[in-house]
Design an enzyme around this catalytic site. Structure first.
Site, PDB file in Angstrom:
ATOM      1  CE  LYS A  58      42.236 -59.060  17.708  1.00 36.23           C
ATOM      2  NZ  LYS A  58      43.414 -59.186  18.503  1.00 36.23           N
ATOM      3  CD  GLU A  84      40.330 -43.684  19.268  1.00 40.96           C
ATOM      4  OE1 GLU A  84      41.221 -43.007  18.709  1.00 40.96           O
ATOM      5  OE2 GLU A  84      40.519 -44.422  20.334  1.00 40.96           O
ATOM      6  CB  CYS A  90      45.205 -42.426  20.586  1.00 43.88           C
ATOM      7  SG  CYS A  90      43.452 -42.642  21.368  1.00 43.88           S
TER       8      CYS A  90
END
Length: 483
Positions: free
Chosen positions: A181, A255, A291
């Site tokens: 997705k 994550e 990130c």
């Protein structure tokens, strides 16, 4: 300039399948604020169809999970070749959707994904999935490592192809099947991937792709026919997914966010001609929408102003512009909402008494697009909101420290623990200090996730690891047969 790109079907079961509704996703170019095209938006019925196709492919007694590892490796290498053939398409589509400068996309959204795929294909040749051990109670024990099953892979918008491959490559190597997705912000590149999968002749249903929003994503996470969830995204969303998977006793890899420290030691070389490229990749890569970035810069008190001056010059030198321009280093935020979030944090930093040494606003020469100037704050400590919360934009805070021990304490004074760097002219000293930082990954004078090494975080930065042999292991489960 990309022309309008329109798809009207999903890639499910190896075929192009009509959606169950007329709902669509229409991605916007954040550099121009113009629409790029549209794809169908999946709802629960489409998720059900994708999971059913993955389930059928996994349960096939002669299917993907039962192939010899060498067969799977050969198919994965074909897919890597097909991905490389579409490199320019991936580069243009990713950049136009999320604002990643094409110069960055050329390094991390093309080449890197196929490298990860080839790494796992080659790892299959070195991996044993069964061993026989002598039993302690007589006889022997065969220990098998089997594919875990159907994987729900939920991918964010910031590095859509790279982070897809963090999940797809080891899952394929293990023998799993997947429903991917993609994020609504980056859907067009997912169709390029579907076309590559089709051209590589992977068996029907092994990889299925359904773009959808959060509600459909929640349905996927809790789907009774899913065996594992692999998610990259915000810590807030990760907590919700972890709660669902915990209740279902379903394996999950998360994550999540980060607020990493870039520790500048007192012997560091601040010559930007020498360290500029490494500094960019570890602090402001992809417009700050990464990130693992070291957005808390820790500077020794006796060199604090020198560090502030160096980072101010560094951030001010970066070309801000349209993501499609080859010389752009800082593009727009991915969405108007993301720009508002970043600007809100800049306002909080100013209200807390922080001094902006460069940036702080929107570039004066850009009348369209979701741009924010690279911004450096001085004069704040580690307790400030902008020192503790993930901003996900081109904003750095420079914090002073007295000693190496205090630098480690400040680095560890965070709810996150994903990345980090140490900057020094003494690599041994840097590595020794790096070992004391409570984080999943850290670099000395450089930072880039290496496909051969496990990547992931501690604390609020997630659960589990991707990449390396550890990434493959997370898609396998052990079965003991007492002989």
């Amino acid at each position: 300039m990309l022309l309008s790109i329109v798809y009207d079907k999903f890639f499910i079961g190896g075929q192009w399948v009509n959606p169950s509704t007329q709902q669509v996703i229409a991605p916007i170019n954040p550099s121009t604020e113009q629409p790029l095209g549209q794809v169908p938006e999946g709802v629960e019925a489409d998720i059900d169809a994708g999971v059913a196709a993955a389930r059928a492919a996994f349960d096939d007694p002669r299917g993907w999970s039962q192939w010899e590892p060498a067969q799977r490796a050969e198919a994965m290498l074909r897919l890597a070749d097909e991905i490389d053939k579409r490199a320019e398409d991936f580069r243009a589509r990713v950049s136009s959707q999320n604002g990643m400068p094409v110069a960055v996309a050329s390094q991390l959204e093309i080449g890197y994904p196929s490298t990860v795929l080839r790494y796992y294909a080659n790892l299959l040749k070195q991996t044993s999935f069964s061993e026989v051990r002598p039993g302690l109670l007589g006889g022997e024990v065969e220990v098998r490592r089997k594919a875990i099953g159907v994987v729900a892979a939920i991918v964010p918008w910031n590095f859509p192809q790279t982070l897809t491959m963090f999940k797809l490559a080891p899952a394929l190597a293990a023998g799993c099947t997947l429903l991917i997705k993609p994020s609504p912000e980056t859907v067009l590149d997912a169709y390029t991937l579907a076309e590559a999968i089709e051209a590589a002749n992977l068996p029907a249903g092994v990889v299925n792709i359904v773009p959808a929003d959060r509600d459909a994503g929640a349905h996927l996470v809790a789907h009774p026919q899913v065996d594992k969830v692999a998610f990259t995204g915000s810590t807030a969303a990760g907590r919700k997914i972890g709660e669902v998977c915990g209740r279902l006793l379903r394996p999950v890899t998360l994550e999540l966010g980060g607020k990493s420290a870039a520790i500048v030691l007192d012997d560091a070389d601040l010559n930007l001609d020498q360290i500029g490229q490494g500094l960019f990749g570890s602090t402001l890569l992809n417009n700050g929408q990464t990130c693992f970035l070291g957005t808390r810069v820790l500077a020794p008190k006796n060199r604090y102003q020198e560090v502030v001056d160096a980072f101010t010059a560094f951030a001010g030198s970066l070309k801000v512009g349209d993501a499609a321009a080859e010389d752009t280093l800082i593009g727009p935020m991915a969405t108007a909402r993301q720009r508002e979030r970043v600007e809100s944090y800049i306002s909080q930093g100013k209200a807390a008494g922080g001094q902006i040494t460069v940036g702080g606003g929107r570039p004066s020469d850009r009348d369209r697009g979701y741009f924010v100037e690279p911004t450096v704050f001085a004069g704040l400590d580690n307790s400030a909101v902008i020192s503790q919360e993930e901003i996900f934009g081109p904003v750095l805070t420079i914090i002073s420290y007295d000693s190496d021990d205090e630098a480690v304490r400040i680095a560890n004074d965070s709810e996150f623990g994903l990345g980090g760097t140490v900057w020094t002219t003494d690599p041994e000293r840097g590595a020794a200090l790096a070992r004391r930082v409570h984080t999943g990954t850290i670099g000395v004078n450089r930072y880039i996730p290496d496909p051969a090494a496990p990547f992931g975080g501690v604390k609020a930065s997630g659960l589990g690891r991707e990449l390396g042999p550890e990434g493959l292991n997370s898609y396998l489960e052990a079965q003991s047969i007492y002989l």
